[in-house]
Design a protein around this motif. Structure first.
Motif, PDB file in Angstrom:
ATOM      1  N   LEU A 184      65.604  30.182  67.208  1.00 37.16           N
ATOM      2  CA  LEU A 184      64.592  30.324  68.251  1.00 37.16           C
ATOM      3  C   LEU A 184      64.543  28.550  68.656  1.00 37.16           C
ATOM      4  O   LEU A 184      64.624  27.777  67.752  1.00 37.16           O
ATOM      5  N   ASP A 185      63.823  28.289  69.641  1.00 33.73           N
ATOM      6  CA  ASP A 185      63.461  26.974  70.208  1.00 33.73           C
ATOM      7  C   ASP A 185      62.170  26.757  69.602  1.00 33.73           C
ATOM      8  O   ASP A 185      61.428  27.802  69.401  1.00 33.73           O
ATOM      9  N   ALA A 186      61.751  25.711  70.183  1.00 38.43           N
ATOM     10  CA  ALA A 186      60.302  25.177  69.521  1.00 38.43           C
ATOM     11  C   ALA A 186      59.221  26.039  70.208  1.00 38.43           C
ATOM     12  O   ALA A 186      58.051  26.615  69.482  1.00 38.43           O
ATOM     13  N   GLU A 187      59.200  26.319  71.498  1.00 37.39           N
ATOM     14  CA  GLU A 187      58.356  27.216  72.230  1.00 37.39           C
ATOM     15  C   GLU A 187      58.496  28.885  71.874  1.00 37.39           C
ATOM     16  O   GLU A 187      57.271  29.288  71.417  1.00 37.39           O
ATOM     17  N   GLY A 188      59.487  29.298  71.527  1.00 38.11           N
ATOM     18  CA  GLY A 188      59.414  30.652  70.993  1.00 38.11           C
ATOM     19  C   GLY A 188      59.282  30.677  69.520  1.00 38.11           C
ATOM     20  O   GLY A 188      58.501  31.733  69.146  1.00 38.11           O
ATOM     21  N   ALA A 189      59.425  29.804  68.828  1.00 39.72           N
ATOM     22  CA  ALA A 189      58.992  29.896  67.400  1.00 39.72           C
ATOM     23  C   ALA A 189      57.494  29.665  67.278  1.00 39.72           C
ATOM     24  O   ALA A 189      56.775  30.329  66.396  1.00 39.72           O
ATOM     25  N   GLY A 190      56.993  28.704  68.198  1.00 36.66           N
ATOM     26  CA  GLY A 190      55.538  28.615  68.183  1.00 36.66           C
ATOM     27  C   GLY A 190      54.847  29.598  68.555  1.00 36.66           C
ATOM     28  O   GLY A 190      53.571  30.164  68.230  1.00 36.66           O
ATOM     29  N   LEU A 191      55.181  30.617  69.590  1.00 34.76           N
ATOM     30  CA  LEU A 191      54.821  31.884  69.887  1.00 34.76           C
ATOM     31  C   LEU A 191      54.705  32.906  68.796  1.00 34.76           C
ATOM     32  O   LEU A 191      53.782  33.582  68.435  1.00 34.76           O
ATOM     33  N   LEU A 192      55.966  32.906  68.108  1.00 36.24           N
ATOM     34  CA  LEU A 192      55.925  33.743  66.950  1.00 36.24           C
ATOM     35  C   LEU A 192      54.925  33.523  65.765  1.00 36.24           C
ATOM     36  O   LEU A 192      54.326  34.342  65.121  1.00 36.24           O
ATOM     37  N   ALA A 193      54.699  31.916  65.639  1.00 33.40           N
ATOM     38  CA  ALA A 193      53.837  31.647  64.413  1.00 33.40           C
ATOM     39  C   ALA A 193      52.420  32.199  65.047  1.00 33.40           C
ATOM     40  O   ALA A 193      51.681  32.527  63.904  1.00 33.40           O
ATOM     41  N   HIS A 194      52.158  31.938  66.264  1.00 32.70           N
ATOM     42  CA  HIS A 194      50.791  32.273  66.346  1.00 32.70           C
ATOM     43  C   HIS A 194      50.462  33.777  66.416  1.00 32.70           C
ATOM     44  O   HIS A 194      49.371  34.144  65.981  1.00 32.70           O
ATOM     45  N   ALA A 195      51.668  34.472  66.654  1.00 36.30           N
ATOM     46  CA  ALA A 195      51.541  36.225  66.584  1.00 36.30           C
ATOM     47  C   ALA A 195      51.263  36.338  65.129  1.00 36.30           C
ATOM     48  O   ALA A 195      50.356  37.259  64.538  1.00 36.30           O
ATOM     49  N   MET A 196      52.093  35.541  64.081  1.00 36.37           N
ATOM     50  CA  MET A 196      51.838  36.192  62.694  1.00 36.37           C
ATOM     51  C   MET A 196      50.653  35.644  62.369  1.00 36.37           C
ATOM     52  O   MET A 196      50.134  36.321  61.368  1.00 36.37           O
ATOM     53  N   ASN A 197      50.205  34.349  62.659  1.00 39.08           N
ATOM     54  CA  ASN A 197      48.665  34.080  62.138  1.00 39.08           C
ATOM     55  C   ASN A 197      47.538  34.976  62.867  1.00 39.08           C
ATOM     56  O   ASN A 197      46.624  35.435  61.857  1.00 39.08           O
ATOM     57  N   LYS A 198      47.787  35.643  63.715  1.00 37.18           N
ATOM     58  CA  LYS A 198      46.889  36.660  64.342  1.00 37.18           C
ATOM     59  C   LYS A 198      46.881  38.037  63.429  1.00 37.18           C
ATOM     60  O   LYS A 198      45.855  38.939  63.194  1.00 37.18           O
ATOM     61  N   ARG A 199      48.110  38.149  62.722  1.00 40.59           N
ATOM     62  CA  ARG A 199      48.182  39.300  61.818  1.00 40.59           C
ATOM     63  C   ARG A 199      47.790  38.788  60.556  1.00 40.59           C
ATOM     64  O   ARG A 199      48.149  39.684  59.430  1.00 40.59           O
ATOM     65  N   GLY A 200      47.168  37.728  60.117  1.00 35.61           N
ATOM     66  CA  GLY A 200      46.572  37.277  59.036  1.00 35.61           C
ATOM     67  C   GLY A 200      47.535  36.601  58.003  1.00 35.61           C
ATOM     68  O   GLY A 200      47.289  36.456  56.811  1.00 35.61           O
ATOM     69  N   ILE A 201      48.821  36.307  58.630  1.00 34.65           N
ATOM     70  CA  ILE A 201      49.691  35.381  57.753  1.00 34.65           C
ATOM     71  C   ILE A 201      49.682  34.082  57.937  1.00 34.65           C
ATOM     72  O   ILE A 201      49.837  33.559  59.062  1.00 34.65           O
ATOM     73  N   THR A 202      49.597  33.307  57.179  1.00 27.99           N
ATOM     74  CA  THR A 202      49.074  31.673  57.277  1.00 27.99           C
ATOM     75  C   THR A 202      50.582  31.069  57.002  1.00 27.99           C
ATOM     76  O   THR A 202      51.519  31.239  56.512  1.00 27.99           O
ATOM     77  N   LEU A 314      77.064  35.236  67.831  1.00 31.60           N
ATOM     78  CA  LEU A 314      75.798  35.528  66.865  1.00 31.60           C
ATOM     79  C   LEU A 314      74.587  36.022  67.857  1.00 31.60           C
ATOM     80  O   LEU A 314      74.438  35.466  68.731  1.00 31.60           O
ATOM     81  N   ALA A 315      74.105  37.075  67.309  1.00 29.84           N
ATOM     82  CA  ALA A 315      72.809  37.648  67.940  1.00 29.84           C
ATOM     83  C   ALA A 315      72.024  38.320  67.376  1.00 29.84           C
ATOM     84  O   ALA A 315      72.287  38.782  66.161  1.00 29.84           O
ATOM     85  N   THR A 316      70.547  37.964  67.360  1.00 25.62           N
ATOM     86  CA  THR A 316      69.594  38.619  66.518  1.00 25.62           C
ATOM     87  C   THR A 316      68.733  39.469  67.377  1.00 25.62           C
ATOM     88  O   THR A 316      68.319  39.039  68.345  1.00 25.62           O
ATOM     89  N   ASN A 317      68.445  40.436  66.787  1.00 22.32           N
ATOM     90  CA  ASN A 317      67.713  41.381  67.645  1.00 22.32           C
ATOM     91  C   ASN A 317      66.854  42.439  66.468  1.00 22.32           C
ATOM     92  O   ASN A 317      67.426  43.453  66.127  1.00 22.32           O
ATOM     93  N   LEU A 318      65.419  41.790  66.781  1.00 20.57           N
ATOM     94  CA  LEU A 318      64.628  42.670  65.346  1.00 20.57           C
ATOM     95  C   LEU A 318      63.317  42.451  65.641  1.00 20.57           C
ATOM     96  O   LEU A 318      62.841  41.687  66.687  1.00 20.57           O
ATOM     97  N   LYS A 319      62.149  43.150  65.121  1.00 18.78           N
ATOM     98  CA  LYS A 319      60.738  42.946  65.075  1.00 18.78           C
ATOM     99  C   LYS A 319      60.527  42.160  63.867  1.00 18.78           C
ATOM    100  O   LYS A 319      61.028  42.544  62.770  1.00 18.78           O
ATOM    101  N   VAL A 320      59.913  40.786  63.790  1.00 19.18           N
ATOM    102  CA  VAL A 320      59.271  40.137  62.876  1.00 19.18           C
ATOM    103  C   VAL A 320      57.855  40.025  62.807  1.00 19.18           C
ATOM    104  O   VAL A 320      57.198  39.648  63.981  1.00 19.18           O
ATOM    105  N   SER A 321      57.092  40.805  61.825  1.00 22.42           N
ATOM    106  CA  SER A 321      55.610  41.043  61.864  1.00 22.42           C
ATOM    107  C   SER A 321      55.445  41.533  62.991  1.00 22.42           C
ATOM    108  O   SER A 321      54.275  41.533  63.609  1.00 22.42           O
ATOM    109  N   GLY A 322      56.139  42.638  63.611  1.00 26.29           N
ATOM    110  CA  GLY A 322      55.630  43.458  64.495  1.00 26.29           C
ATOM    111  C   GLY A 322      56.035  42.899  65.991  1.00 26.29           C
ATOM    112  O   GLY A 322      55.721  43.381  67.009  1.00 26.29           O
ATOM    113  N   VAL A 323      56.492  41.505  65.998  1.00 24.95           N
ATOM    114  CA  VAL A 323      56.766  40.831  67.245  1.00 24.95           C
ATOM    115  C   VAL A 323      58.375  41.024  67.509  1.00 24.95           C
ATOM    116  O   VAL A 323      59.160  40.711  66.694  1.00 24.95           O
ATOM    117  N   GLY A 324      58.757  41.534  68.575  1.00 26.83           N
ATOM    118  CA  GLY A 324      60.145  41.752  69.008  1.00 26.83           C
ATOM    119  C   GLY A 324      60.659  40.116  69.296  1.00 26.83           C
ATOM    120  O   GLY A 324      60.221  39.323  69.905  1.00 26.83           O
TER     121      GLY A 324
END
Length: 404
Positions: A184-202, A314-324
């Motif tokens: 992921l680039d910085a923006e995509g990673a930031g969105l993922l981190a925000h989603a994980m925070n909302k799910r209670g993961i610090t 190389l390709a990655t396709n999965l759900k991380v903490s429920g986020v595609g």
């Protein structure tokens, strides 16, 4: 008379190889599959939902026992191979059993990295790699333990998600400035981190581990800045290393992994390697799809067909903490590349496409991954996408309509 083919390792790569061989030339080889774990082969990709309690153990099994028996495969589970005798063309198992081979395939996978941090030997410091790990980790999470996961890559985030869903209070420590920096680039990673925070993961970024503190068992993780993150359980998920010791002891050429050519053959023409233990053209793949591609090529070669492996995209396709999350190709744009982006922060959606000379070079999808296989096909084909450029972020249906 069928030639003896021995496969060391019983994971996803080995299972796919047996499947491919049975479809191409059932009965050509007398196959023996040997695995150190005392259970049927299973899908490691599903360990996170297994840890979360979303699925059960039967659902992660790759093939039932009857499937192996119907293909005449002899299975030796719970018994590791201790040595390879290349001169005699045989392998020796724990307990002394010796099996001959005409062809030998090493699909030994990898083991988790566990750096020698101070305090690494304290009880309560674990890895996340197999079903035994899952059982031990779930017991702690269900008690509401404070859990620190070291590593914000694929494996670490999968562990964090499963542990959080099972009831743990999870903090992820990552050494660099963004999660999943290889995908992921910085923006995509930031969105993922925000989603994980909302799910209670610090999430704590730029967090370098110095060591572990505790007396009878781990009580916290000390960081390079001197701060300590309290922990009842620590899971180290910072990567893996190829299981190549068996090959090295047998005199095969090993770098990071077992060196193989385009036929997946090692320095010994009768010994092959596939999956996470193999190194091809300087690349060791830690993903499932390259292992499957290698299994297909090797099965073709072993059944007398012309086949060669040129490497994998190389390709990655999965759900991380429920986020595609989907990532493929070169997602960091060069100076002459064009970037097409669709973002909807409120909906948690980010889509980035890197165009190079009128072709799709790479893409990132976060939050909404529909069309992932379509985009992967465009990257692999290298076709000109100028005509569908404007509709690219909206998926295959829009692009096909535009092309028509």
């Amino acid at each position: 008379m069928a030639e003896p083919l021995v496969i060391v390792g019983k994971g996803m790569a080995a299972t796919r190889l047996v499947d491919e061989l049975s479809q191409r030339a059932l009965g050509r080889y007398s196959i023996a599959v040997i695995g150190a774990e005392p259970r049927l082969a299973y899908n490691r990709v599903l360990l996170s939902p297994l840890l979360a309690g979303e699925i059960g153990v039967p659902e992660i099994e790759l093939k039932p026992a009857a499937w192996w028996g119907a293909r005449g495969v002899s299975t030796f589970y719970g018994r590791a191979v201790t040595s390879i005798d290349r001169a005699a063309k045989s392998v020796t198992l724990e307990g002394g059993l010796c099996l001959p081979y005409a062809r030998l395939v090493l699909a030994t996978g990898s083991t988790p990295l566990k750096p020698p941090f101070p305090g690494i030997g304290l009880p309560g410091i674990a890895t996340f790699r197999d079903t035994a790990d899952v059982e031990a980790l779930r017991a702690q999470a269900e008690r509401g333990a404070r859990i620190v996961v070291i590593g914000g890559g694929l494996l670490g985030l999968e562990a964090a998600y499963g542990l959080s869903r099972a009831g743990g209070k999870v903090t992820v420590l990552h050494l660099v400035d963004r999660l999943m920096e290889r995908q992921l680039d910085a923006e995509g990673a930031g969105l993922l981190a925000h989603a994980m925070n909302k799910r209670g993961i610090t999430i704590r970024l730029n967090a370098a581990t110095r060591g572990f503190v505790g007396t009878d068992r781990v009580e916290g993780v000390e960081l390079a800045d001197g701060s300590v993150v309290p922990a009842d359980l620590v899971v180290i998920a910072i990567g893996v290393r190829p299981n190549a010791e068996l090959a090295k002891a047998a005199g095969l050429t090993v770098n990071r992994g077992i060196l193989v050519d385009d036929r997946l053959a090692s320095a010994d023409a009768s010994i092959f390697a596939i999956g996470e233990c193999a190194e091809h053209r300087g690349q060791v793949y830690g993903l499932v799809e390259p292992a499957y591609e290698q299994a297909r090529v090797l099965a073709a070669h072993l059944t007398g067909k012309e086949a060669s492996y040129a490497g994998s995209l190389l390709a990655t396709n999965l759900k991380v903490s429920g986020v595609g999350v989907f990532s493929a190709g070169d997602f960091e744009a060069g100076a002459d590349d064009e970037i097409v982006v669709l973002r909807d922060r409120a909906a948690g959606i980010y889509r980035k496409f890197v165009l190079r000379e009128g072709r799709l070079a790479g893409c990132i999808l976060v939050g909404e991954t529909s069309g992932a296989l379509f985009y992967l096909g465009l990257i692999r084909s290298g076709q000109d996408i100028t005509a569908i450029r404007a509709d690219l972020p909206f998926g295959e249906a829009y692009c096909v309509r535009e092309a028509a």
